[in-house]
Design a protein around this motif. Sequence first.
Motif, mmCIF file in Angstrom:
data_model
loop_
_atom_site.group_PDB
_atom_site.id
_atom_site.type_symbol
_atom_site.label_atom_id
_atom_site.label_comp_id
_atom_site.label_asym_id
_atom_site.label_seq_id
_atom_site.Cartn_x
_atom_site.Cartn_y
_atom_site.Cartn_z
ATOM 1 N N PHE A 1 0.669 3.202 13.184
ATOM 2 C CA PHE A 1 0.832 4.655 13.253
ATOM 3 C C PHE A 1 0.068 5.225 14.434
ATOM 4 N N TYR B 1 1.208 5.619 0.173
ATOM 5 C CA TYR B 1 0.644 6.878 0.644
ATOM 6 C C TYR B 1 0.856 7.924 -0.436
ATOM 7 N N GLN C 1 4.090 9.036 -4.469
ATOM 8 C CA GLN C 1 3.634 7.952 -3.612
ATOM 9 C C GLN C 1 4.819 7.261 -2.965
ATOM 10 N N THR D 1 -4.310 13.331 7.593
ATOM 11 C CA THR D 1 -3.559 12.084 7.831
ATOM 12 C C THR D 1 -4.440 10.964 8.377
ATOM 13 N N ILE E 1 7.664 4.986 5.848
ATOM 14 C CA ILE E 1 7.479 6.293 6.483
ATOM 15 C C ILE E 1 7.876 6.192 7.952
ATOM 16 N N GLU F 1 -6.172 8.683 6.925
ATOM 17 C CA GLU F 1 -5.927 7.388 6.265
ATOM 18 C C GLU F 1 -4.711 6.685 6.860
ATOM 19 N N VAL F 2 -3.693 7.463 7.199
ATOM 20 C CA VAL F 2 -2.475 6.890 7.775
ATOM 21 C C VAL F 2 -2.718 6.459 9.216
ATOM 22 N N SER G 1 0.833 -1.188 0.000
ATOM 23 C CA SER G 1 0.000 0.000 0.000
ATOM 24 C C SER G 1 0.875 1.248 0.000
ATOM 25 N N ARG H 1 -3.999 3.011 10.327
ATOM 26 C CA ARG H 1 -3.147 1.828 10.247
ATOM 27 C C ARG H 1 -2.586 1.531 11.638
ATOM 28 N N ASN I 1 5.414 6.319 12.994
ATOM 29 C CA ASN I 1 5.349 4.894 12.684
ATOM 30 C C ASN I 1 6.044 4.165 13.832
ATOM 31 N N TYR J 1 3.806 2.930 2.883
ATOM 32 C CA TYR J 1 3.537 3.249 4.290
ATOM 33 C C TYR J 1 4.641 2.713 5.195
ATOM 34 N N SER J 2 5.134 1.516 4.863
ATOM 35 C CA SER J 2 6.110 0.854 5.734
ATOM 36 C C SER J 2 7.438 1.588 5.809
#
Length: 244
Positions: free
Chosen positions: A191, A133, A143, A182, A149, A184-185, A131, A188, A201, A146-147
């Motif tokens: 986060f 961001y 983009q 943020t 960040i 959406e982040v 996925s 997870r 993170n 996520y992993s």
Amino acid sequence: MKITICDDSIKDLLKTEKLLLKYKAMRPDRDFEIEKFSDPSRLSQKISEGKLTDIYILDMLMPGRTGIDLGNLIRMSGCENVIIYITASDDYALDAYGVRAVRYLLKPVDESKLYEALDYALSYTNVKTESMYLVKTKTGLQQRPYSKIEYIENVSRKQEIHMADGEIIKSLFIRKSFEEETLEVSRRRNFLQIHKSFLVNLDYVKQLTQDSMVMESGSRLPISKAKAAKVKREYLLFVSGKYK
């Protein structure tokens, strides 16, 4: 993750499998299953049925169906998964390029070259499926996984996305609040917002102190007093869940 090998030579098929098992033992973080075919028509049938795998290691010259035939079939299915060719001849390199193969290795397969190809293939597959961001910047939409960040900071109504490799991506001015931008982040599991201006993170937290989080990069990020109890609780739950 699954790797499919197809070679009509049983000897070469087993040799490639042995190299893959050695690679897997050397890199326990690279988990995958191995599927073998000595009959290209059987693999062709499976691909036609839509039963696709992540990485294909294909012999080029086989009776009935060549490696290029299989490669074309994979691409016709709409699959962009990795293809690595192994062959006794370099006469078909341009054909391999035509089906977007990532590597073209000559027999007998050199162990180091195969392992380099696997490193690339597995990295490519992980990035392709991970996925991402999306960030609006001056140069356009960017983009990032996520992993990768480390944390996101709100600086003068702009997002600064701090990546684990040291890269910093700056967004355009945000119209909504930092929390909304943020959202959406923050949904997870790894986060956590620790301050009105910082979303971290937890995978990159090196140390938790009474009023801050020290990241792997060395950055010390403040924890707001209002969030201190929740941050401590959520971080301990995250760590216990990760290592139990």
